[in-house]
Design a protein around this motif. Structure first.
Motif, PDB file in Angstrom:
ATOM      1  N   GLU A  40       0.908  -1.185   0.333  1.00  0.00           N
ATOM      2  CA  GLU A  40      -0.009   0.122   0.083  1.00  0.00           C
ATOM      3  C   GLU A  40       0.945   1.111  -0.028  1.00  0.00           C
ATOM      4  O   GLU A  40       1.960   1.361   0.572  1.00  0.00           O
ATOM      5  N   LEU A  41       0.428   2.369  -0.682  1.00  0.00           N
ATOM      6  CA  LEU A  41       0.748   3.623  -0.351  1.00  0.00           C
ATOM      7  C   LEU A  41       0.322   4.342   0.627  1.00  0.00           C
ATOM      8  O   LEU A  41      -0.969   4.436   0.534  1.00  0.00           O
ATOM      9  N   ARG A  42       0.756   4.569   1.928  1.00  0.00           N
ATOM     10  CA  ARG A  42       0.047   5.215   2.867  1.00  0.00           C
ATOM     11  C   ARG A  42       0.523   6.698   3.324  1.00  0.00           C
ATOM     12  O   ARG A  42       1.722   6.979   2.898  1.00  0.00           O
ATOM     13  N   TRP A  43      -0.380   7.560   3.710  1.00  0.00           N
ATOM     14  CA  TRP A  43       0.293   8.726   4.079  1.00  0.00           C
ATOM     15  C   TRP A  43      -0.163   9.062   5.595  1.00  0.00           C
ATOM     16  O   TRP A  43      -1.058   8.798   6.051  1.00  0.00           O
ATOM     17  N   TYR A  44       0.620   9.904   6.256  1.00  0.00           N
ATOM     18  CA  TYR A  44       0.452  10.007   7.507  1.00  0.00           C
ATOM     19  C   TYR A  44       0.598  11.734   7.585  1.00  0.00           C
ATOM     20  O   TYR A  44       1.380  12.367   6.974  1.00  0.00           O
ATOM     21  N   ARG A  45      -0.036  12.429   8.795  1.00  0.00           N
ATOM     22  CA  ARG A  45       0.050  13.631   9.004  1.00  0.00           C
ATOM     23  C   ARG A  45       1.961  14.021   9.403  1.00  0.00           C
ATOM     24  O   ARG A  45       2.238  15.066   8.818  1.00  0.00           O
ATOM     25  N   ARG A  46       2.412  13.146   9.908  1.00  0.00           N
ATOM     26  CA  ARG A  46       3.870  13.553  10.135  1.00  0.00           C
ATOM     27  C   ARG A  46       4.380  12.158  10.605  1.00  0.00           C
ATOM     28  O   ARG A  46       3.739  11.204  10.951  1.00  0.00           O
ATOM     29  N   GLU A  47       5.582  12.049  10.326  1.00  0.00           N
ATOM     30  CA  GLU A  47       6.748  10.957  10.830  1.00  0.00           C
ATOM     31  C   GLU A  47       6.424  10.747  12.077  1.00  0.00           C
ATOM     32  O   GLU A  47       6.501  11.225  12.816  1.00  0.00           O
ATOM     33  N   GLY A  48       5.931   9.283  12.356  1.00  0.00           N
ATOM     34  CA  GLY A  48       5.790   8.768  13.746  1.00  0.00           C
ATOM     35  C   GLY A  48       4.579   8.541  14.334  1.00  0.00           C
ATOM     36  O   GLY A  48       4.098   7.907  15.042  1.00  0.00           O
ATOM     37  N   SER A  49       3.497   9.099  13.241  1.00  0.00           N
ATOM     38  CA  SER A  49       2.178   8.689  13.491  1.00  0.00           C
ATOM     39  C   SER A  49       1.575   7.228  13.467  1.00  0.00           C
ATOM     40  O   SER A  49       2.366   6.664  12.617  1.00  0.00           O
ATOM     41  N   GLU A  50       0.910   6.978  14.203  1.00  0.00           N
ATOM     42  CA  GLU A  50       0.393   5.542  14.318  1.00  0.00           C
ATOM     43  C   GLU A  50      -0.402   5.323  13.330  1.00  0.00           C
ATOM     44  O   GLU A  50      -0.429   4.191  12.564  1.00  0.00           O
ATOM     45  N   THR A  51      -1.485   6.083  12.941  1.00  0.00           N
ATOM     46  CA  THR A  51      -2.674   5.722  11.996  1.00  0.00           C
ATOM     47  C   THR A  51      -2.452   6.636  10.765  1.00  0.00           C
ATOM     48  O   THR A  51      -2.150   7.792  10.837  1.00  0.00           O
ATOM     49  N   PRO A  52      -2.475   5.749   9.591  1.00  0.00           N
ATOM     50  CA  PRO A  52      -2.361   6.634   8.185  1.00  0.00           C
ATOM     51  C   PRO A  52      -3.602   7.458   8.259  1.00  0.00           C
ATOM     52  O   PRO A  52      -4.716   6.936   8.570  1.00  0.00           O
ATOM     53  N   SER A  53      -3.401   8.507   7.386  1.00  0.00           N
ATOM     54  CA  SER A  53      -4.725   9.478   7.090  1.00  0.00           C
ATOM     55  C   SER A  53      -5.298   8.977   5.683  1.00  0.00           C
ATOM     56  O   SER A  53      -6.362   9.159   5.485  1.00  0.00           O
ATOM     57  N   GLY A  54      -4.438   8.093   5.306  1.00  0.00           N
ATOM     58  CA  GLY A  54      -5.219   7.768   4.010  1.00  0.00           C
ATOM     59  C   GLY A  54      -4.161   6.368   3.370  1.00  0.00           C
ATOM     60  O   GLY A  54      -3.135   6.524   3.673  1.00  0.00           O
ATOM     61  N   ARG A  55      -4.827   5.894   2.503  1.00  0.00           N
ATOM     62  CA  ARG A  55      -3.918   4.809   1.842  1.00  0.00           C
ATOM     63  C   ARG A  55      -4.586   4.297   0.543  1.00  0.00           C
ATOM     64  O   ARG A  55      -5.558   4.494   0.159  1.00  0.00           O
ATOM     65  N   ILE A  56      -3.655   3.771  -0.385  1.00  0.00           N
ATOM     66  CA  ILE A  56      -4.215   3.292  -1.733  1.00  0.00           C
ATOM     67  C   ILE A  56      -3.577   1.993  -1.888  1.00  0.00           C
ATOM     68  O   ILE A  56      -2.123   1.938  -1.887  1.00  0.00           O
ATOM     69  N   PRO A  57      -4.101   0.943  -2.106  1.00  0.00           N
ATOM     70  CA  PRO A  57      -3.499  -0.369  -2.435  1.00  0.00           C
ATOM     71  C   PRO A  57      -2.490  -0.266  -3.784  1.00  0.00           C
ATOM     72  O   PRO A  57      -3.293   0.296  -4.575  1.00  0.00           O
ATOM     73  N   LEU A  58      -1.577  -0.907  -3.929  1.00  0.00           N
ATOM     74  CA  LEU A  58      -0.844  -0.805  -5.151  1.00  0.00           C
ATOM     75  C   LEU A  58      -1.468  -1.462  -6.363  1.00  0.00           C
ATOM     76  O   LEU A  58      -1.489  -1.075  -7.372  1.00  0.00           O
ATOM     77  N   SER A  59      -2.364  -2.601  -5.746  1.00  0.00           N
ATOM     78  CA  SER A  59      -2.840  -3.261  -6.805  1.00  0.00           C
ATOM     79  C   SER A  59      -4.095  -2.422  -7.525  1.00  0.00           C
ATOM     80  O   SER A  59      -4.583  -2.800  -8.856  1.00  0.00           O
ATOM     81  N   THR A  60      -4.584  -1.305  -7.019  1.00  0.00           N
ATOM     82  CA  THR A  60      -5.562  -0.522  -7.715  1.00  0.00           C
ATOM     83  C   THR A  60      -4.993   0.873  -8.292  1.00  0.00           C
ATOM     84  O   THR A  60      -5.512   1.357  -9.267  1.00  0.00           O
ATOM     85  N   ILE A  61      -3.619   0.884  -8.380  1.00  0.00           N
ATOM     86  CA  ILE A  61      -3.065   2.021  -8.865  1.00  0.00           C
ATOM     87  C   ILE A  61      -2.901   1.658 -10.490  1.00  0.00           C
ATOM     88  O   ILE A  61      -2.055   0.788 -10.967  1.00  0.00           O
ATOM     89  N   LYS A  62      -3.333   2.504 -11.444  1.00  0.00           N
ATOM     90  CA  LYS A  62      -3.227   2.215 -12.729  1.00  0.00           C
ATOM     91  C   LYS A  62      -2.124   2.892 -13.465  1.00  0.00           C
ATOM     92  O   LYS A  62      -1.436   2.274 -14.373  1.00  0.00           O
ATOM     93  N   LYS A  63      -1.828   4.240 -12.970  1.00  0.00           N
ATOM     94  CA  LYS A  63      -0.565   4.781 -13.807  1.00  0.00           C
ATOM     95  C   LYS A  63      -0.198   5.862 -12.877  1.00  0.00           C
ATOM     96  O   LYS A  63      -0.659   6.292 -11.956  1.00  0.00           O
ATOM     97  N   ILE A  64       1.037   6.309 -13.210  1.00  0.00           N
ATOM     98  CA  ILE A  64       1.810   7.614 -12.468  1.00  0.00           C
ATOM     99  C   ILE A  64       2.201   8.498 -13.463  1.00  0.00           C
ATOM    100  O   ILE A  64       3.176   8.031 -14.511  1.00  0.00           O
ATOM    101  N   ASP A  65       1.651   9.646 -13.371  1.00  0.00           N
ATOM    102  CA  ASP A  65       1.761  10.732 -14.598  1.00  0.00           C
ATOM    103  C   ASP A  65       2.207  11.943 -13.933  1.00  0.00           C
ATOM    104  O   ASP A  65       2.116  12.372 -12.755  1.00  0.00           O
ATOM    105  N   LEU A  66       3.366  12.561 -14.806  1.00  0.00           N
ATOM    106  CA  LEU A  66       3.885  14.066 -14.047  1.00  0.00           C
ATOM    107  C   LEU A  66       2.697  15.091 -14.653  1.00  0.00           C
ATOM    108  O   LEU A  66       1.921  14.809 -15.416  1.00  0.00           O
TER     109      LEU A  66
END
Length: 161
Positions: A40-66
């Motif tokens: 999963e790609l996870r994001w947190y408010r800050r380093e050290g936070s226990e619970t992610p603010s959001g997440r996206i499973p890699l299996s659902t990512i279709k593309k990465i664009d500039l």
């Protein structure tokens, strides 16, 4: 123990994330701590936070664009997933390359490719001692080490002022 200290973390660092509900003409960016961990790609408010603010499973990512978004968007990219897109900005070209290359490498591995490229006849997944999962992890670590070595060798050639 904080979630981001896991041995299964493959990538981590700060990126700016565009706020989800807003006008894209004048975007607002929030600094978030991102991790690629346990599929999963996870994001947190800050380093050290226990619970992610959001997440996206890699299996659902279709593309990465500039993408560009004014003067603040020069190192920006979008992760296009099935449920949503997230707009991200790195502080430098090397951080942008680190995240895009690392995410694309993980997507290639997830789809059955190898560290040498996406799935095709030439790049079939090899089963080695430890099974396919161990092979994917070893290939990923080698590829990330190579990326970091390349970054460090490129950085040492520049002049610091």
């Amino acid at each position: 123990m904080a979630a981001h200290k896991s041995d299964h973390t493959q990538m981590q660092g700060y990126l700016s994330k565009m706020k989800r509900t807003q006008n894209k003409i004048l975007p607002q960016w929030n600094k978030r701590y991102f991790m690629l961990q346990e599929g999963e790609l996870r994001w947190y408010r800050r380093e050290g936070s226990e619970t992610p603010s959001g997440r996206i499973p890699l299996s659902t990512i279709k593309k990465i664009d500039l993408f560009e978004s004014g003067k603040e968007g020069s190192f920006s990219f979008v992760v296009r997933a099935e449920e949503r897109n997230i707009y991200l900005r790195a502080k430098s070209q090397s951080k942008l390359n680190y995240w895009r290359n690392g995410l694309n490498l993980n997507l290639d591995l997830l789809s059955g490719g190898t560290a040498q490229g996406p799935k095709c006849a030439k790049n079939k997944k090899k089963v080695i001692k430890g099974g396919a999962k161990a092979a994917k992890t070893d290939e990923l670590m080698e590829a990330l080490d190579a990326l970091l070595e390349n970054k460090n060798s490129n950085g040492s050639n520049s002049t610091n002022k």
